[in-house]
Design a protein around this motif. Structure first.
Motif, PDB file in Angstrom:
ATOM      1  N   ALA B  53       1.297  -0.754  -6.888  1.00 46.99           N
ATOM      2  CA  ALA B  53       1.275   0.428  -5.865  1.00 46.99           C
ATOM      3  C   ALA B  53       0.615   0.018  -4.561  1.00 46.99           C
ATOM      4  O   ALA B  53       1.077   0.235  -3.520  1.00 46.99           O
ATOM      5  CB  ALA B  53       0.694   1.652  -6.531  1.00 46.99           C
ATOM      6  N   MET B  56       2.671  -2.390  -2.799  1.00 50.67           N
ATOM      7  CA  MET B  56       3.852  -1.869  -2.264  1.00 50.67           C
ATOM      8  C   MET B  56       3.272  -1.180  -0.882  1.00 50.67           C
ATOM      9  O   MET B  56       3.949  -1.460   0.380  1.00 50.67           O
ATOM     10  CB  MET B  56       4.522  -0.576  -3.030  1.00 50.67           C
ATOM     11  N   TYR B  73      10.097  -6.708  -3.420  1.00 52.43           N
ATOM     12  CA  TYR B  73       9.385  -5.685  -3.197  1.00 52.43           C
ATOM     13  C   TYR B  73      10.212  -4.509  -4.373  1.00 52.43           C
ATOM     14  O   TYR B  73       9.490  -3.654  -4.920  1.00 52.43           O
ATOM     15  CB  TYR B  73       9.879  -4.823  -2.000  1.00 52.43           C
ATOM     16  N   PHE B  77       8.290  -1.765  -7.148  1.00 49.68           N
ATOM     17  CA  PHE B  77       8.361  -0.238  -7.398  1.00 49.68           C
ATOM     18  C   PHE B  77       8.980  -0.050  -8.644  1.00 49.68           C
ATOM     19  O   PHE B  77       8.602   1.175  -9.422  1.00 49.68           O
ATOM     20  CB  PHE B  77       9.113   0.412  -6.264  1.00 49.68           C
ATOM     21  N   HIS B  80       5.896  -0.702 -10.948  1.00 46.63           N
ATOM     22  CA  HIS B  80       4.924   0.534 -11.020  1.00 46.63           C
ATOM     23  C   HIS B  80       5.670   1.729 -11.599  1.00 46.63           C
ATOM     24  O   HIS B  80       4.930   2.258 -12.453  1.00 46.63           O
ATOM     25  CB  HIS B  80       5.071   0.756  -9.517  1.00 46.63           C
ATOM     26  N   MET B  84       3.875   3.215 -14.859  1.00 48.26           N
ATOM     27  CA  MET B  84       3.329   4.504 -14.777  1.00 48.26           C
ATOM     28  C   MET B  84       3.695   5.505 -15.530  1.00 48.26           C
ATOM     29  O   MET B  84       3.117   6.489 -16.146  1.00 48.26           O
ATOM     30  CB  MET B  84       3.328   4.842 -13.250  1.00 48.26           C
ATOM     31  N   LEU B  89       1.637   7.509 -18.103  1.00 44.03           N
ATOM     32  CA  LEU B  89       1.404   8.997 -18.152  1.00 44.03           C
ATOM     33  C   LEU B  89       1.777   9.718 -19.307  1.00 44.03           C
ATOM     34  O   LEU B  89       1.186  10.675 -19.629  1.00 44.03           O
ATOM     35  CB  LEU B  89       2.185   9.446 -16.692  1.00 44.03           C
ATOM     36  N   GLY B 143      14.559   0.257 -10.788  1.00 45.81           N
ATOM     37  CA  GLY B 143      13.696   1.282 -10.704  1.00 45.81           C
ATOM     38  C   GLY B 143      13.576   1.898 -12.146  1.00 45.81           C
ATOM     39  O   GLY B 143      14.200   1.516 -13.234  1.00 45.81           O
ATOM     40  N   TRP B 144      12.412   2.799 -12.079  1.00 49.86           N
ATOM     41  CA  TRP B 144      12.461   3.369 -13.709  1.00 49.86           C
ATOM     42  C   TRP B 144      13.382   4.304 -14.286  1.00 49.86           C
ATOM     43  O   TRP B 144      13.568   4.489 -15.218  1.00 49.86           O
ATOM     44  CB  TRP B 144      11.121   4.012 -13.596  1.00 49.86           C
ATOM     45  N   PHE B 392       6.673  14.277  -6.588  1.00 55.03           N
ATOM     46  CA  PHE B 392       6.442  13.943  -7.807  1.00 55.03           C
ATOM     47  C   PHE B 392       5.138  13.409  -7.957  1.00 55.03           C
ATOM     48  O   PHE B 392       4.446  13.473  -8.982  1.00 55.03           O
ATOM     49  CB  PHE B 392       7.519  13.298  -8.525  1.00 55.03           C
ATOM     50  N   HIS B 393       4.585  12.771  -6.849  1.00 53.63           N
ATOM     51  CA  HIS B 393       3.149  12.186  -6.915  1.00 53.63           C
ATOM     52  C   HIS B 393       2.374  13.497  -6.906  1.00 53.63           C
ATOM     53  O   HIS B 393       1.212  13.234  -7.458  1.00 53.63           O
ATOM     54  CB  HIS B 393       2.835  11.175  -5.692  1.00 53.63           C
ATOM     55  N   VAL B 397       0.411  12.698 -10.020  1.00 48.31           N
ATOM     56  CA  VAL B 397      -1.029  12.159  -9.809  1.00 48.31           C
ATOM     57  C   VAL B 397      -1.918  13.406  -9.369  1.00 48.31           C
ATOM     58  O   VAL B 397      -3.061  13.458  -9.962  1.00 48.31           O
ATOM     59  CB  VAL B 397      -0.846  11.177  -8.563  1.00 48.31           C
ATOM     60  N   ARG B 453      13.801   6.630  -0.058  1.00 50.61           N
ATOM     61  CA  ARG B 453      13.059   6.015  -0.880  1.00 50.61           C
ATOM     62  C   ARG B 453      13.529   4.746  -1.188  1.00 50.61           C
ATOM     63  O   ARG B 453      14.731   4.316  -1.097  1.00 50.61           O
ATOM     64  CB  ARG B 453      12.759   6.919  -2.175  1.00 50.61           C
ATOM     65  N   ARG B 454      12.677   3.816  -1.872  1.00 57.26           N
ATOM     66  CA  ARG B 454      13.157   2.497  -2.437  1.00 57.26           C
ATOM     67  C   ARG B 454      13.669   1.570  -1.315  1.00 57.26           C
ATOM     68  O   ARG B 454      14.652   0.960  -1.348  1.00 57.26           O
ATOM     69  CB  ARG B 454      13.901   2.707  -3.497  1.00 57.26           C
ATOM     70  N   LEU B 476      -7.666   5.972  -1.792  1.00 51.81           N
ATOM     71  CA  LEU B 476      -7.333   6.304  -3.264  1.00 51.81           C
ATOM     72  C   LEU B 476      -7.810   5.387  -4.329  1.00 51.81           C
ATOM     73  O   LEU B 476      -8.433   5.763  -5.319  1.00 51.81           O
ATOM     74  CB  LEU B 476      -5.843   6.975  -3.346  1.00 51.81           C
TER      75      LEU B 476
HETATM   76  C1  HEM Z   1      -2.551   4.398  -6.551  1.00 53.10           C
HETATM   77  C2  HEM Z   1      -1.931   5.475  -6.267  1.00 53.10           C
HETATM   78  C3  HEM Z   1      -0.276   5.067  -6.120  1.00 53.10           C
HETATM   79  C4  HEM Z   1       0.461   4.817  -5.070  1.00 53.10           C
HETATM   80  C5  HEM Z   1      -0.260   4.319  -3.337  1.00 53.10           C
HETATM   81  C6  HEM Z   1       1.651   4.900  -5.051  1.00 53.10           C
HETATM   82  C7  HEM Z   1       2.630   4.532  -4.200  1.00 53.10           C
HETATM   83  C8  HEM Z   1       3.970   4.480  -4.816  1.00 53.10           C
HETATM   84  C9  HEM Z   1       5.277   4.022  -3.947  1.00 53.10           C
HETATM   85  C10 HEM Z   1       5.064   3.303  -2.513  1.00 53.10           C
HETATM   86  C11 HEM Z   1       6.389   4.061  -4.446  1.00 53.10           C
HETATM   87  C12 HEM Z   1       7.748   3.547  -4.172  1.00 53.10           C
HETATM   88  C13 HEM Z   1       8.669   4.717  -3.416  1.00 53.10           C
HETATM   89  C14 HEM Z   1      10.092   4.050  -2.978  1.00 53.10           C
HETATM   90  O1  HEM Z   1      10.127   2.823  -2.683  1.00 53.10           O
HETATM   91  O2  HEM Z   1      10.764   4.672  -3.470  1.00 53.10           O
HETATM   92  C15 HEM Z   1       6.125   4.807  -5.477  1.00 53.10           C
HETATM   93  C16 HEM Z   1       7.156   5.049  -6.435  1.00 53.10           C
HETATM   94  C17 HEM Z   1       6.843   5.795  -7.814  1.00 53.10           C
HETATM   95  N1  HEM Z   1       5.413   6.033  -8.256  1.00 53.10           N
HETATM   96 FE1  HEM Z   1       3.567   5.776  -7.373  1.00 53.10          FE
HETATM   97  N2  HEM Z   1       2.055   5.274  -6.518  1.00 53.10           N
HETATM   98  C18 HEM Z   1       0.509   5.759  -6.985  1.00 53.10           C
HETATM   99  C19 HEM Z   1       0.375   6.140  -8.153  1.00 53.10           C
HETATM  100  C20 HEM Z   1       1.196   6.568  -9.079  1.00 53.10           C
HETATM  101  C21 HEM Z   1       1.089   7.052 -10.304  1.00 53.10           C
HETATM  102  C22 HEM Z   1      -0.528   7.268 -10.754  1.00 53.10           C
HETATM  103  C23 HEM Z   1       2.069   7.494 -10.782  1.00 53.10           C
HETATM  104  C24 HEM Z   1       2.480   7.999 -12.201  1.00 53.10           C
HETATM  105  C25 HEM Z   1       1.296   8.337 -13.051  1.00 53.10           C
HETATM  106  C26 HEM Z   1       3.087   6.951 -10.058  1.00 53.10           C
HETATM  107  C27 HEM Z   1       4.440   7.213 -10.179  1.00 53.10           C
HETATM  108  C28 HEM Z   1       5.596   6.599  -9.393  1.00 53.10           C
HETATM  109  C29 HEM Z   1       6.981   6.747  -9.747  1.00 53.10           C
HETATM  110  C30 HEM Z   1       7.650   7.386 -11.121  1.00 53.10           C
HETATM  111  C31 HEM Z   1       7.557   6.136  -8.724  1.00 53.10           C
HETATM  112  C32 HEM Z   1       9.157   5.922  -8.619  1.00 53.10           C
HETATM  113  C33 HEM Z   1       9.374   4.549  -8.785  1.00 53.10           C
HETATM  114  C34 HEM Z   1      10.959   4.433  -8.490  1.00 53.10           C
HETATM  115  O3  HEM Z   1      11.543   4.931  -7.521  1.00 53.10           O
HETATM  116  O4  HEM Z   1      11.654   3.819  -9.241  1.00 53.10           O
HETATM  117  N3  HEM Z   1       2.541   6.376  -8.923  1.00 53.10           N
HETATM  118  N4  HEM Z   1       4.541   5.012  -5.913  1.00 53.10           N
END
Ligand code: HEM
Ligand SMILES: [Cu+2]
Ligand SMILES: [Cu+2]
Lengths: 329, 541
Positions: B53, B56, B73, B77, B80, B84, B89, B143-144, B392-393, B397, B453-454, B476
């Motif tokens: 994260a 990213m 990239y 994601f 991540h 996560m 989670l 992606g997830w 969703f964050h 989160v 996104r993405r 954070l």
């Molecule tokens: C340290 C803190 C975090 C940061 C800075 C962060 C940042 C990001 C970023 C930049 C994206 C990508 C968005 C995109 O390109 O579409 C993302 C996607 C995501 N994040 Fe986080 N995140 C953090 C923590 C978490 C946590 C703790 C969880 C879950 C428990 C989480 C779950 C997700 C999910 C499910 C996605 C979607 C991935 C996808 O689009 O396939 N994130 N996050």
């Protein structure tokens, strides 16, 4: 109040060069923005309410001595009902408002200008019925409804124009449609909004909204091309469709004249209105749309006709729809 | 504290020192040790997912992308999100705090099936190891959400191995869920009736139901994906005769309830924290308990709100929209009840309470922004943009992870027998709160302004907001690192905690800290409701 608040936010954002919202450039954008503003208001109201109650309690009821024991308070059915019913009523209002807006925006008006879109990794092919093609650019006239008929050649994409507040998935193997009526000339972002692989973020382009005269000039300019229907007509003879689907073939196959938009009774007993999807299906998997008493002789064209040719063939079949265009048969 | 509990002798035998050596941990059937095994495993996963994260966010400081090729990239994601969601989670609160606390809270010596419990951990780390291996050996870029046909016939990355990892980890959820359901039904101490159960137990019960009913669907779904990818059986790709939307229906049929797998346990934790630190009965016990169950039930019929722009029929859209609004109501009821619990309480502000209040605030915002997405007309514009990422964050989160941190801080003295420095813990909680909002609030605006996104690269006008978000992410990150340090430190150097350092109600606080292997010297007999403050002694004011 709300307007004043919005003005404040917007001027602050402008100072910092932050985009707060996309341009408002289609007939539905304003309605969506109003709903958005209402939702923002509700969110602000409840967040501020909860945060201030919590802060107030935090200070008022902070623990003053270690051995402190608070008085008992009793649950209150009145409160429980109140905070179940009030949010429910609000949700009903939101649901009705948003759904009626959605339903109103869902169907294109009958007299829409049609344009065709093919998504493929990682570009947008646009084809105008009059012939011109574009890549990652879409020219449209202002003030008239435009309907896009879209399909994908590979994975799922999504056609998204933020300034118009419209978006629709573009799927392989089927047609989806989307419509809008531009209300402002200018250049607007066009994005792919469904992750589609490596260069998803480069599957972007521009929408040019032009005055009707500029648009007409744009269509006429450039090199001369055949219309989609004319290209379809050439394909029709090239693939030998005419050897069955013409009067000379002696009734081996149904006539395609006036076919588009008419309810067709299938052998399965089901009645379907002939649309792009049905024509496509008839060409790719003919045995699933058997009609009348015809011999099942139509060959499948799976793998021989690409998405672009398919759209041209369909355009040709559609052009047979109006009686005066039954030339050449 | 002044609640008059004796401090157990340092030499007391407890579950931590009952026996030593790696084998005594890897072959343990003790629910408390298994909870700790999970805690270590998911912490590692959180660190890996968190590093992705942070990278990213660094990359997105520049519109052209500061660090990576788009392909990298995308893998970032995906890794991540997958880690996560499926490996941090989903198991977080149930498998760590749930395992540790359920028997303690209901007055039992262990869970119903201790061996099954250990097996589920082994199943989990097998899945996690596969996913990590796939990430290190080339990565995955779907992606997830694994949408086909991209994931089945187009992606050149390690989809199959990761899908297998998710598939396997699913069985661990099912086993844990079964174990908890049976334990809660069968192992309650005498006098512990259903309506005397702490709300954490109700939340675990609802979560377990979703584990057992929902997880098989995702297992089948990724299995079908594997079939299409490996054997080219036409299931999802129309070019081989499949239906591309079928996957999305199946996927969200599990994954929407999974959102509640992630948040319900957090709600349970917060109910415990809010009551303990205001010394009050929960306001509206049965409303809070039943809202958990109704959330669990309704969550199974709202999956279509993820598919409003796929071209599903208008009528399906309307039905899923109204059901999604419906699921918002019990969530609102909970927020109001937590707030009302504070009324005329005796509120203290140790770190766990700060996390709990942070949860209430952030979950409120997360929930309310969900209304934007349940509304059809606005969802059309917002779906697939950064608004979704922000929403969703805030829930996952700002909600679930905040609750997890709060719970870990609250029960840490019980788990380790030691106190951590509350001063540092409060600072860390404040940093997390500030950093979180700075990271994710700008993303709401980004989404409305139209940024999808993405996206590995993006139009320059979105840069200011992206830089803000990235700045927040580094704050954070620091907020999450500090607890790692002082919690580790406290295991050795922390003050002994005593049985009940917070003066909290609940059977787990009546036994030693750390508890003996068999939990209680004698099985307790329950004679009162949950949260029946005050703890013996003390005077009413
Ligand atoms: C340290 C803190 C975090 C940061 C800075 C962060 C940042 C990001 C970023 C930049 C994206 C990508 C968005 C995109 O390109 O579409 C993302 C996607 C995501 N994040 Fe986080 N995140 C953090 C923590 C978490 C946590 C703790 C969880 C879950 C428990 C989480 C779950 C997700 C999910 C499910 C996605 C979607 C991935 C996808 O689009 O396939 N994130 N996050
Ligand atoms: Cu794309
Ligand atoms: Cu959902």
């Amino acid at each position: 109040m709300m307007g004043f608040f919005q003005f404040g936010i917007n001027s602050l954002a402008a100072l910092m060069d932050i985009p707060m919202q996309p341009p408002v450039a289609s007939s539905i954008a304003e309605g969506v923005d109003q709903l958005y503003l209402l939702l923002t208001g509700i969110t602000l109201f409840f967040s501020v309410l909860i945060f201030s109650i919590i802060f107030y309690f935090m200070i008022k009821y902070r623990r003053r001595s270690e051995g402190e024991v608070p008085p008992e308070t009793h649950s209150s059915l009145f409160l429980e009902l109140a905070w179940t019913i009030i949010p429910s009523l609000m949700c009903v209002v939101l649901f009705v408002w948003s759904s009626s807006l959605y339903i109103r925006n869902a169907r294109p008006p009958a007299a829409s200008t049609e344009i065709f879109v093919i998504g493929k990794q990682w570009m947008w092919h646009i084809q105008h019925p009059e012939g011109p093609r574009e890549i990652n650019e879409l020219h449209v006239p202002i003030g008239v409804p435009v309907k896009l008929t879209m399909t994908s050649q590979d994975v799922i994409h999504d056609f998204y124009i933020p300034a118009f507040r419209v978006k629709k998935d573009v799927l392989p193997g089927r047609y989806s449609s989307l419509w809008f009526q531009p209300t402002q000339t200018g250049t607007f972002h066009l994005f792919c909004a469904q992750y589609c692989g490596t260069n998803h973020s480069e599957m972007i382009g521009w929408v040019y909204v032009m005055t009707p005269t500029d648009y007409a000039a744009w269509l006429a300019g450039g090199e001369k091309t055949e219309s989609m229907a004319q290209q379809g007509e050439r394909l029709f003879s090239q693939f030998g469709c005419g050897s069955c689907h013409t009067p000379e073939a002696g009734g081996r196959a149904p006539s395609l004249v006036g076919l588009y938009g008419k309810p067709q009774k299938l052998q399965s007993g089901e009645t379907r209105v002939v649309d792009e999807a049905l024509i496509r299906q008839a060409i790719l998997v003919p045995n699933t749309v058997r009609i009348g008493n015809f011999e099942p002789i139509m060959p499948t064209y799976q793998g021989q006709i690409d998405e672009e040719q398919m759209l041209q063939l369909i355009a040709y079949v559609k052009s047979l729809g109006s009686a005066e265009r039954t030339n050449g048969q | 504290m002044s609640t008059g509990q004796e401090i157990p002798a340092e030499s007391g035998v407890n579950y931590l020192n009952a026996n030593y050596g790696i084998k005594s941990w890897l072959l343990t059937f003790d629910h408390k040790r298994i909870g700790l095994l999970y805690l270590v495993s998911i912490t590692i996963m959180f660190i890996v997912g968190g590093m992705a994260a942070v990278l990213m966010r660094l990359h997105l400081v520049e519109p052209q992308g500061a660090l990576f090729e788009p392909e990298t990239y995308n893998k970032m994601f995906s890794t991540h999100g997958i880690i996560m969601v499926f490996f941090f989670l989903v198991p977080s609160i149930p498998a760590t705090l749930g395992n540790f606390l359920i028997p303690l809270m209901i007055g039992a010596r262990d869970v119903a099936f201790p061996k099954l419990n250990l097996l589920s951990w082994y199943v989990f780390i097998t899945g996690a190891a596969l996913a990590l291996f796939a990430t290190l050996s080339g990565g995955v870029d779907t992606g997830w959400t694994f949408y086909p046909p991209y994931s089945s016939l187009y992606s050149h990355s390690n989809v199959t191995v990761v899908a297998l990892g998710v598939f396997i980890a699913g069985f661990s959820s099912i086993l844990t869920g079964l174990n908890f359901i049976v334990t809660i039904h069968k192992m309650r101490a005498p006098g512990m009736t259903w309506f005397r159960l702490p709300l954490f137990i109700w939340a675990m019960y609802a979560t377990s139901l979703i584990f057992v009913l929902g997880t098989p669907v995702i297992a089948i779904t990724v299995f079908l994906l594997g079939l299409e990818r490996v054997l080219h059986v036409g299931i999802f790709d129309p070019s081989v005769g499949g239906d591309p939307l079928l996957f999305q229906h199946l996927f969200w049929f599990y994954s929407h309830p999974a959102v509640y797998i992630m948040i319900l346990p957090g709600m349970g934790v917060v109910s415990e924290l809010v009551t303990a630190f205001s010394r009050k009965k929960i306001f509206g016990y049965s409303f809070v308990a039943f809202s958990s169950l109704s959330i669990a039930v309704i969550s199974f019929v709202v999956w279509g709100h993820h598919m409003f722009v796929t071209g599903q029929s208008i009528y399906a859209g309307l039905v899923f929209s109204v059901l999604s609004f419906l699921v918002a109501i019990p969530s609102a009821v909970k927020v109001f009840n937590w707030t009302a619990t504070l009324y005329r309480g005796s509120i203290s502000y140790q770190a766990p309470m700060l996390y709990a209040l942070g949860f209430v605030g952030l979950f409120t915002i997360g929930g309310l922004t969900g209304l934007f997405l349940a509304s059809l007309a606005t969802d059309v514009h917002l779906n697939g943009t950064y608004f979704i990422v922000a929403h969703f964050h805030y829930v996952m989160v700002g909600g679930a992870v905040m609750a997890f941190m709060g719970g870990i801080h609250f029960w840490w003295p019980k788990i380790t027998g030691r106190m951590y420095p509350d001063y540092w813990a409060r600072i860390a909680a404040a940093i997390v709160f500030v950093g979180f909002n700075l990271t994710f609030f700008p993303q709401f605006i980004l989404g409305y302004a139209g940024m999808p996104r993405r996206y590995a690269i993006y139009p320059a006008e979105f840069q200011v907001l992206n830089v803000m978000s990235s700045a927040g992410a580094s704050i954070l990150g620091i907020g999450y690192l500090i607890p790692l340090i002082y919690l580790t430190w406290s295991m050795r150097y922390g003050k002994p905690a005593g049985r009940n350092p917070w003066g909290a109600k609940g059977l787990e606080w009546t036994t030693l800290s750390p508890p003996p292997t068999e939990n209680f010297e004698e099985i307790p007999i329950v004679t009162e409701d949950a949260y029946n403050y005050p703890v013996a002694g003390g005077t009413r004011v």
